[in-house]
Design an enzyme around this catalytic site. Sequence first.
Site, PDB file in Angstrom:
ATOM      1  CE1 TYR A 185     -14.540  12.752  26.437  1.00 36.28           C
ATOM      2  CE2 TYR A 185     -15.437  10.542  26.696  1.00 36.28           C
ATOM      3  CZ  TYR A 185     -14.502  11.504  27.030  1.00 36.28           C
ATOM      4  OH  TYR A 185     -13.542  11.219  27.961  1.00 36.28           O
ATOM      5  CB  SER A 187     -16.604   6.538  25.276  1.00 34.71           C
ATOM      6  OG  SER A 187     -17.225   7.600  25.983  1.00 34.71           O
ATOM      7  CE  LYS A 188     -21.291  11.293  24.977  1.00 39.52           C
ATOM      8  NZ  LYS A 188     -22.084  11.139  26.215  1.00 39.52           N
ATOM      9  CG  ASN A 189     -24.163   4.575  20.994  1.00 36.91           C
ATOM     10  OD1 ASN A 189     -23.804   4.816  22.143  1.00 36.91           O
ATOM     11  ND2 ASN A 189     -25.108   3.692  20.711  1.00 36.91           N
TER      12      ASN A 189
END
Length: 376
Positions: A185, A187-189
């Site tokens: 997704y 906004s994940k790292n």
Amino acid sequence: MGVSVPFVDLSVQHAPIEDEIERAIASVVERGDFVLGRALGEFEAAFARACGVEYGVGVACGTDAIALGLQACGIKAGDEVILPANTFIATLIGVLRSGATPVLVDCELDTAEIDLDAAERAIGPQTRGILPVHLYGQMVSPERLQQLAIAHNLVIFEDAAQAHLAEREGKKAGSVGLAGAFSFYPSKNLGGIGDGGMLVTGDREVAQKMRTLRNYGAPQKYRHVEIGTNSRLDTLQAAVLNVKLPHLPAWNRSRNAAASHYDRLLAPLRDLGIVPILNQSGTGHVYHLYVIRIDDRCPLDRQTLQDKLEAQGIQTGIHYPIPCHLQPGYRHLGYHPGQFPHAEQLCEQILSLPMYPGLDLPQIETVVEAIALAIS
């Protein structure tokens, strides 16, 4: 007033590599291999290596990585899978979609992660697997997980959606159990430009079954040996993720450094009820989120503090406001209020502060000073 400290600012990551991302996308467009294309195979191999395992299988989202991944690991209807009540609902959805019966347990108050003692007490004759969630970027103890799994003959399936390249006790997220699930997704790292997910595993048969399940149950075209689905990580997403993957270690170090600043600056506020979630992993914590607890010693309730920060242009979040067992759509599972007191307490207390690679010390000081002023 304008936002002075955003919760997440993806432009800090993307701006320096924008041209490279555009070239990667253009390359896929030129080749026209949009489904199961070359960039996907390259990314699957590269991400698996980064996780310390041999195989990666890209799917449409992290939820599918759990649901199909559990099936690929042999979990089936009638099996019970233990998981924490304190997690994003996708973990629970994945277990239900696999056909297994979810068995929820409480979490630890200081780390917010699954209580492995509670998990052991919940093991019954139908228990087949345990699904630890490496929450907020910190891994559940690999040593304790493996001891528990060996003692009770359980499959370990990791939810590592928030823990890209996290490490603990010499293990990387996704390499502790039979398999692990990741989300990409945005906004994940490690995030794409849309949804995406992956199963990683060291087991060739699990990887092969996962490839079959994601592609209509067909190991080869028009030969359907499983009841599968259509869940394939788009080649365009894989191309973007391929560009970003080499930068991930540096981005994770930036997150960890930002968390260290938060820890230091927030320490004087502990007696006023501002308590960061405990880091037991040192630099192995990759801080997808930086989460504090606002306990009973704080003169302000969480909503008031959040409103005061918002008024100063500081964005915050809550991960998560309702535990899985109290979600209205899952009442049929038979859980009730008070059953998992730590999870319920955390959902009332936790607040996620701004966190992303490139978050600088002056911004962190602004956040902490605003918290201190609000509760003083």
